[in-house]
Motif scaffolding. Structure first.
Motif, PDB file in Angstrom:
ATOM      1  N   THR A  43       0.968  -1.051   0.245  1.00 30.71           N
ATOM      2  CA  THR A  43       0.277  -0.001  -0.109  1.00 30.71           C
ATOM      3  C   THR A  43       0.765   1.205  -0.019  1.00 30.71           C
ATOM      4  OG1 THR A  43      -1.587  -1.257   1.318  1.00 30.71           O
ATOM      5  CG2 THR A  43      -1.682   1.171   1.151  1.00 30.71           C
ATOM      6  N   VAL A  44       0.276   2.119  -0.921  1.00 25.43           N
ATOM      7  CA  VAL A  44       1.260   3.547  -0.902  1.00 25.43           C
ATOM      8  C   VAL A  44       0.211   4.540  -0.437  1.00 25.43           C
ATOM      9  CG1 VAL A  44       2.569   5.177  -2.500  1.00 25.43           C
ATOM     10  CG2 VAL A  44       2.590   2.507  -2.761  1.00 25.43           C
ATOM     11  N   PHE A  45       0.619   5.524   0.467  1.00 23.30           N
ATOM     12  CA  PHE A  45      -0.273   6.547   0.770  1.00 23.30           C
ATOM     13  C   PHE A  45       0.584   7.801   0.716  1.00 23.30           C
ATOM     14  CE2 PHE A  45      -2.705   9.196   3.434  1.00 23.30           C
ATOM     15  CZ  PHE A  45      -4.128   8.686   3.220  1.00 23.30           C
ATOM     16  N   THR A  46      -0.104   8.881  -0.052  1.00 20.44           N
ATOM     17  CA  THR A  46       0.750  10.196  -0.137  1.00 20.44           C
ATOM     18  C   THR A  46      -0.098  11.145   0.159  1.00 20.44           C
ATOM     19  OG1 THR A  46      -0.190  10.568  -2.218  1.00 20.44           O
ATOM     20  CG2 THR A  46       1.552   9.078  -2.292  1.00 20.44           C
ATOM     21  N   ILE A  81       6.115  15.910  -8.239  1.00 17.93           N
ATOM     22  CA  ILE A  81       5.594  16.927  -7.487  1.00 17.93           C
ATOM     23  C   ILE A  81       6.907  17.980  -7.117  1.00 17.93           C
ATOM     24  CG2 ILE A  81       4.787  17.398  -5.245  1.00 17.93           C
ATOM     25  CD1 ILE A  81       3.036  15.793  -6.902  1.00 17.93           C
ATOM     26  N   ASP A  82       8.130  17.563  -7.364  1.00 17.10           N
ATOM     27  CA  ASP A  82       9.200  18.729  -7.477  1.00 17.10           C
ATOM     28  C   ASP A  82       8.944  19.528  -8.384  1.00 17.10           C
ATOM     29  OD1 ASP A  82      10.233  17.407  -5.123  1.00 17.10           O
ATOM     30  OD2 ASP A  82      12.144  16.285  -6.625  1.00 17.10           O
ATOM     31  N   GLU A  83       8.630  19.285  -9.597  1.00 18.76           N
ATOM     32  CA  GLU A  83       8.332  20.184 -10.582  1.00 18.76           C
ATOM     33  C   GLU A  83       6.944  21.037 -10.377  1.00 18.76           C
ATOM     34  OE1 GLU A  83       7.690  18.051 -14.155  1.00 18.76           O
ATOM     35  OE2 GLU A  83       9.484  17.010 -14.154  1.00 18.76           O
ATOM     36  N   LEU A  84       6.055  20.464  -9.664  1.00 19.88           N
ATOM     37  CA  LEU A  84       4.898  21.230  -9.323  1.00 19.88           C
ATOM     38  C   LEU A  84       5.462  22.466  -8.042  1.00 19.88           C
ATOM     39  CD1 LEU A  84       1.938  18.618  -9.463  1.00 19.88           C
ATOM     40  CD2 LEU A  84       2.540  20.663 -11.069  1.00 19.88           C
ATOM     41  N   THR A  85       6.230  21.702  -7.082  1.00 19.90           N
ATOM     42  CA  THR A  85       6.311  22.546  -5.967  1.00 19.90           C
ATOM     43  C   THR A  85       7.128  23.931  -6.609  1.00 19.90           C
ATOM     44  OG1 THR A  85       8.210  21.109  -5.321  1.00 19.90           O
ATOM     45  CG2 THR A  85       6.102  20.792  -4.263  1.00 19.90           C
ATOM     46  N   ALA A  86       7.971  23.608  -7.239  1.00 21.12           N
ATOM     47  CA  ALA A  86       8.633  25.055  -7.924  1.00 21.12           C
ATOM     48  C   ALA A  86       7.715  25.914  -8.272  1.00 21.12           C
ATOM     49  CB  ALA A  86       9.636  24.645  -8.798  1.00 21.12           C
ATOM     50  N   SER A  87       6.574  25.509  -9.001  1.00 20.15           N
ATOM     51  CA  SER A  87       5.580  26.403  -9.230  1.00 20.15           C
ATOM     52  C   SER A  87       4.765  27.086  -8.310  1.00 20.15           C
ATOM     53  CB  SER A  87       4.793  25.790 -10.421  1.00 20.15           C
ATOM     54  OG  SER A  87       3.495  26.737 -10.936  1.00 20.15           O
ATOM     55  N   TRP A  88       4.429  26.013  -7.342  1.00 21.22           N
ATOM     56  CA  TRP A  88       3.465  26.525  -6.357  1.00 21.22           C
ATOM     57  C   TRP A  88       4.324  27.703  -5.318  1.00 21.22           C
ATOM     58  CZ3 TRP A  88       2.416  20.778  -4.698  1.00 21.22           C
ATOM     59  CH2 TRP A  88       1.291  20.377  -5.848  1.00 21.22           C
ATOM     60  N   GLY A 100       4.958  20.737   0.651  1.00 14.98           N
ATOM     61  CA  GLY A 100       5.872  19.452   0.278  1.00 14.98           C
ATOM     62  C   GLY A 100       5.132  18.119   0.124  1.00 14.98           C
ATOM     63  N   PHE A 101       5.915  17.297  -0.154  1.00 15.49           N
ATOM     64  CA  PHE A 101       5.138  15.742  -0.473  1.00 15.49           C
ATOM     65  C   PHE A 101       5.842  14.551   0.385  1.00 15.49           C
ATOM     66  CE2 PHE A 101       5.314  12.151  -3.610  1.00 15.49           C
ATOM     67  CZ  PHE A 101       3.959  11.814  -3.697  1.00 15.49           C
ATOM     68  N   GLY A 102       5.018  13.872   0.715  1.00 18.46           N
ATOM     69  CA  GLY A 102       5.551  12.686   1.679  1.00 18.46           C
ATOM     70  C   GLY A 102       4.714  11.407   1.330  1.00 18.46           C
ATOM     71  N   VAL A 103       5.450  10.408   1.476  1.00 19.33           N
ATOM     72  CA  VAL A 103       5.040   9.076   1.052  1.00 19.33           C
ATOM     73  C   VAL A 103       5.157   8.141   2.194  1.00 19.33           C
ATOM     74  CG1 VAL A 103       5.057   7.173  -0.721  1.00 19.33           C
ATOM     75  CG2 VAL A 103       5.598   9.574  -1.528  1.00 19.33           C
ATOM     76  N   GLY A 104       4.167   7.362   2.447  1.00 20.01           N
ATOM     77  CA  GLY A 104       4.414   6.178   3.300  1.00 20.01           C
ATOM     78  C   GLY A 104       3.832   4.747   2.601  1.00 20.01           C
ATOM     79  N   ALA A 137       8.608  13.576   6.371  1.00 20.27           N
ATOM     80  CA  ALA A 137       9.021  14.899   6.050  1.00 20.27           C
ATOM     81  C   ALA A 137       8.797  15.171   4.440  1.00 20.27           C
ATOM     82  CB  ALA A 137      10.343  15.422   6.427  1.00 20.27           C
ATOM     83  N   ALA A 138       8.815  16.564   4.205  1.00 17.44           N
ATOM     84  CA  ALA A 138       8.699  16.879   2.595  1.00 17.44           C
ATOM     85  C   ALA A 138       9.716  16.155   1.897  1.00 17.44           C
ATOM     86  CB  ALA A 138       8.970  18.354   2.646  1.00 17.44           C
TER      87      ALA A 138
END
Length: 391
Positions: free
Chosen positions: A201-204, A279-286, A294-298, A335-336
């Motif tokens: 399972t992937v949660f983001t 998401i790195d590309e999107l966060t630069a725009s944001w 930021g973006f986190g994954v478990g 963390a992010a």
């Protein structure tokens, strides 16, 4: 057959005529006139016999004498026209003379009449004409029946296609287009019934999203979510993961159900790494718009109970079990830009991934501390793009 030297036009091939007359001489006369010109003639000596014959024979025209013992020509004609099977069968009444007989013949449904003594050419012309009309009508009836069958078949096919589209729409809510198409093709939806399976399972979710949503206009929030969902959704489908749900900025995907996935941990981690790059590309725009996200994954592996949940008109496909809670808690602890994985996921990876131990973490709702690892990236030439789909 034709008479040698007879150049007169012949009737449509195999025109069948039923002659009904109580006098044998009249019946023989009809045979002598019609058969040499290619007509197939059957004769009966009474109205009762004619009705019985029509139950067995397929004829094109009936030549019916008016005056007969028992059922006369009028009553016989009326019964022929009253029967749905023969209602449209052309009937020519053979009358002695007189306007009254002709009128009554028309009243009982006769299509034409011949006056005795009859003219042979006129008789043949009338029989030929009515035979053509009858056969044309039979063709129209056959075509109408065929059209009705085609329409019914078309309606059935359209209904089946609509049902397939509805099924595909339902399946595509949580399956990749490839898998949804495969299930639609095979017709096997047994996976929707409750079952137990070992899944990864992937949660983001987005770090700082709650604060962002509280201070931003709804239009800004929706714009960020739209870009976020579009970026991640494309990768979910590319890696053939099963999408459990979108919930705001939270997204849950699992592998090894419904389709088996022998490399589920590796596939999940590769997808997470690609998601992080997107998401790195999107966060630069944001950030240029003042949004600090930021973006986190478990990622966790374990057994869950899976199947369809909901109610008629609104079904979802869900996974229920500790493994989903662990993935969500790992995501919350990340963390992010961090991708945190459970011990079983780490054990399922080959040496192509760079990881580092985080140590035991206390996760909310989990009874024991969990030895957690962080995925840094891939080593050497190992690509993060999805490999060939598992069989």
């Amino acid at each position: 057959m034709t008479i040698p030297g007879d150049a007169r036009p012949q009737p449509p091939t195999g025109v069948r005529v039923l002659v009904v007359d109580d006098l044998e001489t009249n019946r023989k006369l009809m045979h002598a006139v019609l058969e040499p010109r290619g007509f197939v003639v059957h004769s009966e000596q009474s109205g009762e016999a004619a009705l019985a014959a029509l139950a067995e024979l397929d004829v094109d025209v009936v030549l019916l004498d008016v005056l007969m013992p028992g059922l006369d020509g009028y009553e016989t004609c009326a019964r022929i026209k009253a029967d749905p099977r023969t209602a449209l069968l052309p009937v020519v009444m053979v009358t002695a003379s007189g306007t009254q007989q002709r009128l009554r013949a028309l009243e009982v449904g006769a299509d034409d009449f011949i006056t005795k003594p009859f003219d042979q050419a006129e008789l043949i012309a009338r029989v030929r004409s009515l035979a053509r009309v009858k056969r044309l009508h039979a063709t129209i009836v056959e075509q109408a029946a065929a059209l009705e069958r085609w329409n019914a078949e078309l309606e059935s096919r359209v209904a089946a296609q609509v049902e397939d589209l509805e099924r595909l729409s339902r399946l595509r809510r949580f399956l990749s287009p490839q898998i949804a198409g495969l299930i639609l093709e095979t017709g096997d939806e047994s996976f929707l019934e409750s079952h137990r399976r070992d899944i990864t399972t992937v949660f983001t979710d987005l770090r700082g999203f709650t604060a962002f949503a509280e201070t931003s206009e709804p239009e800004e929030t929706m714009s960020v979510l739209r870009d976020y969902h579009e970026a991640l959704g494309e990768l979910v489908f590319a890696y053939e993961g099963t999408l459990e749900h979108f919930a705001g900025d939270g997204l849950m995907v699992f592998f090894n159900d419904p389709p088996p996935c022998p490399d589920a941990p590796e596939r999940a981690v590769r997808m997470a790494l690609d998601m992080r790059d997107r998401i790195d590309e999107l966060t630069a725009s944001w950030r240029r718009h003042g949004h600090d996200l930021g973006f986190g994954v478990g990622i966790a592996q374990g057994y869950a109970t899976l199947g369809r949940v909901g109610f008629e008109g609104r079904w979802d496909y869900a996974a229920i079990g500790t493994v989903t809670n662990v993935a969500a808690r790992l995501c919350a602890a990340a963390a992010a830009r961090q991708i945190l994985i459970s011990p079983r996921v780490r054990a399922g990876l080959d040496n192509g991934f760079e990881t580092r131990p985080i140590g035991p973490l206390e996760l909310r709702g989990i009874s024991r501390p969990l030895e957690v690892h962080e995925v840094i990236g891939v080593l050497g030439d190992h690509p993060t793009a999805p490999q060939e789909a598992p069989p």
